[in-house]
Scaffold this active site. Sequence first.
Site, PDB file in Angstrom:
ATOM      1  N   ILE A  85     -14.503   1.104  -0.895  1.00  0.00           N
ATOM      2  CA  ILE A  85     -14.030   2.470  -0.704  1.00  0.00           C
ATOM      3  C   ILE A  85     -13.017   2.534   0.439  1.00  0.00           C
ATOM      4  O   ILE A  85     -12.915   1.591   1.240  1.00  0.00           O
ATOM      5  CB  ILE A  85     -15.189   3.438  -0.360  1.00  0.00           C
ATOM      6  CG1 ILE A  85     -15.935   2.928   0.874  1.00  0.00           C
ATOM      7  CG2 ILE A  85     -16.092   3.670  -1.554  1.00  0.00           C
ATOM      8  CD1 ILE A  85     -17.051   3.812   1.391  1.00  0.00           C
ATOM      9  N   ASN A  86     -12.348   3.684   0.520  1.00  0.00           N
ATOM     10  CA  ASN A  86     -11.572   4.012   1.700  1.00  0.00           C
ATOM     11  C   ASN A  86     -12.548   4.485   2.781  1.00  0.00           C
ATOM     12  O   ASN A  86     -13.751   4.519   2.561  1.00  0.00           O
ATOM     13  CB  ASN A  86     -10.549   5.106   1.363  1.00  0.00           C
ATOM     14  CG  ASN A  86      -9.343   5.093   2.289  1.00  0.00           C
ATOM     15  OD1 ASN A  86      -9.424   4.628   3.416  1.00  0.00           O
ATOM     16  ND2 ASN A  86      -8.225   5.611   1.814  1.00  0.00           N
ATOM     17  N   THR A 120     -12.146  -3.902   9.356  1.00  0.00           N
ATOM     18  CA  THR A 120     -12.671  -3.737  10.701  1.00  0.00           C
ATOM     19  C   THR A 120     -13.416  -4.983  11.169  1.00  0.00           C
ATOM     20  O   THR A 120     -13.429  -5.293  12.362  1.00  0.00           O
ATOM     21  CB  THR A 120     -13.607  -2.508  10.750  1.00  0.00           C
ATOM     22  OG1 THR A 120     -12.892  -1.364  10.287  1.00  0.00           O
ATOM     23  CG2 THR A 120     -14.095  -2.235  12.160  1.00  0.00           C
ATOM     24  N   ASN A 158      -2.896   4.511  -2.425  1.00  0.00           N
ATOM     25  CA  ASN A 158      -3.832   5.238  -1.571  1.00  0.00           C
ATOM     26  C   ASN A 158      -3.827   6.716  -1.956  1.00  0.00           C
ATOM     27  O   ASN A 158      -2.973   7.476  -1.511  1.00  0.00           O
ATOM     28  CB  ASN A 158      -3.435   5.061  -0.102  1.00  0.00           C
ATOM     29  CG  ASN A 158      -4.327   5.852   0.836  1.00  0.00           C
ATOM     30  OD1 ASN A 158      -5.387   6.324   0.446  1.00  0.00           O
ATOM     31  ND2 ASN A 158      -3.892   6.013   2.069  1.00  0.00           N
ATOM     32  N   CYS A 197      -4.363  10.639   0.350  1.00  0.00           N
ATOM     33  CA  CYS A 197      -3.385  11.396   1.132  1.00  0.00           C
ATOM     34  C   CYS A 197      -3.424  12.884   0.782  1.00  0.00           C
ATOM     35  O   CYS A 197      -3.679  13.255  -0.365  1.00  0.00           O
ATOM     36  CB  CYS A 197      -1.980  10.865   0.873  1.00  0.00           C
ATOM     37  SG  CYS A 197      -1.738   9.164   1.405  1.00  0.00           S
ATOM     38  N   ASN A 208       0.861  -1.180   0.000  1.00  0.00           N
ATOM     39  CA  ASN A 208       0.000   0.000   0.000  1.00  0.00           C
ATOM     40  C   ASN A 208       0.896   1.227   0.000  1.00  0.00           C
ATOM     41  O   ASN A 208       1.665   1.446   0.937  1.00  0.00           O
ATOM     42  CB  ASN A 208      -0.915  -0.001   1.222  1.00  0.00           C
ATOM     43  CG  ASN A 208      -1.809   1.235   1.286  1.00  0.00           C
ATOM     44  OD1 ASN A 208      -1.348   2.319   1.611  1.00  0.00           O
ATOM     45  ND2 ASN A 208      -3.078   1.062   0.988  1.00  0.00           N
ATOM     46  N   GLY A 235     -17.381  -2.315   5.743  1.00  0.00           N
ATOM     47  CA  GLY A 235     -18.406  -2.854   6.628  1.00  0.00           C
ATOM     48  C   GLY A 235     -18.710  -4.323   6.477  1.00  0.00           C
ATOM     49  O   GLY A 235     -19.756  -4.785   6.927  1.00  0.00           O
TER      50      GLY A 235
END
Length: 317
Positions: free
Chosen positions: A195-196, A273, A131, A134, A104, A251
């Site tokens: 998504i981020n 998560t 990514n 930033c 990443n 999610g």
Amino acid sequence: MPDKDPLSIDFSGLSLKTPLVLLSGCVGFGDEYTRVEGFSHDEIGAICLKGTTLEPRLGNRPHRLAETPDGLLNSIGLQNPGVDAVIRDVLPTLDFSATRFLANVSGATVEEYAEVTRRFDDSPIDGIEVNISCPNVKAGGMEFGNDPKMSAVVVDACRKATPKPLIIKMSPNQTDIRANTRACLEAGADAFAVINTVSGMAIDAESRSAVLGAKQGGLSGPAIKPIALLKVHEVYQETVAHGIPIIGQGGVVSTTDALEFLIAGASAVGIGTGLFYDPLACRSINGGIRDYLLRHDLGSVAELTGTLDFSDAQSSE
């Protein structure tokens, strides 16, 4: 010759054993997760390593995490030892025969993105996630990923630095994700991660202060799944004609969540998560996907991707 496993997928030229990808920032540099009792590389298609910059970064001041209803706010600040240390000290410890490993890449300038990508190109890493969320220090802190032109410049620079698969991690905090997708495609993107995290904050009412040391952070977890599903489908509408795959994420904690992302247009599904809820979630999710494919007479995950049916949808007007 044995039949192909229905869970295996081809992702931008990379053969993945399952469609499940462990997301950047949630499994460190790939070795921490292997310490969980019962873990098996056979349950995952790829591991995305922690965000890496050109120079070492200490990250943000604490607090860095805050739980919210159905979610988690994080503001780590890209703490990492720098790309040279990752290549020298981390990559040799990883078993590249067990699964795919994705770097990443993060940066504060276009030149930094390109240089980190170039150094990972000269390594055993299988692919590179860029990514673009930033802040651009040369543009007053505006995120690269919030402007299609800026996003394209980053992708183009990284494209010139490596022939390895480039997976562009898209931010939901932008005006038009479809326009940004088109710009990244033209600049040489091979795939997208959608998504981020969603920008958010938490407040301590008693002290009237922000909970996170950086005041704001990125929200992940089940609370953002509806947003992520919509963004995956929007990106899919731009990429399907080009055969460009998507890692759908945001999610995922169950088989149903994973199936929804595949139906919306994802070729693979990211879990981050959700691992904090259940470190061995991949096993049950894979089993659930197998059962679904069998019940619906589908021979592979690829046959499920992008099968969202709008025939009975009601107008919102």
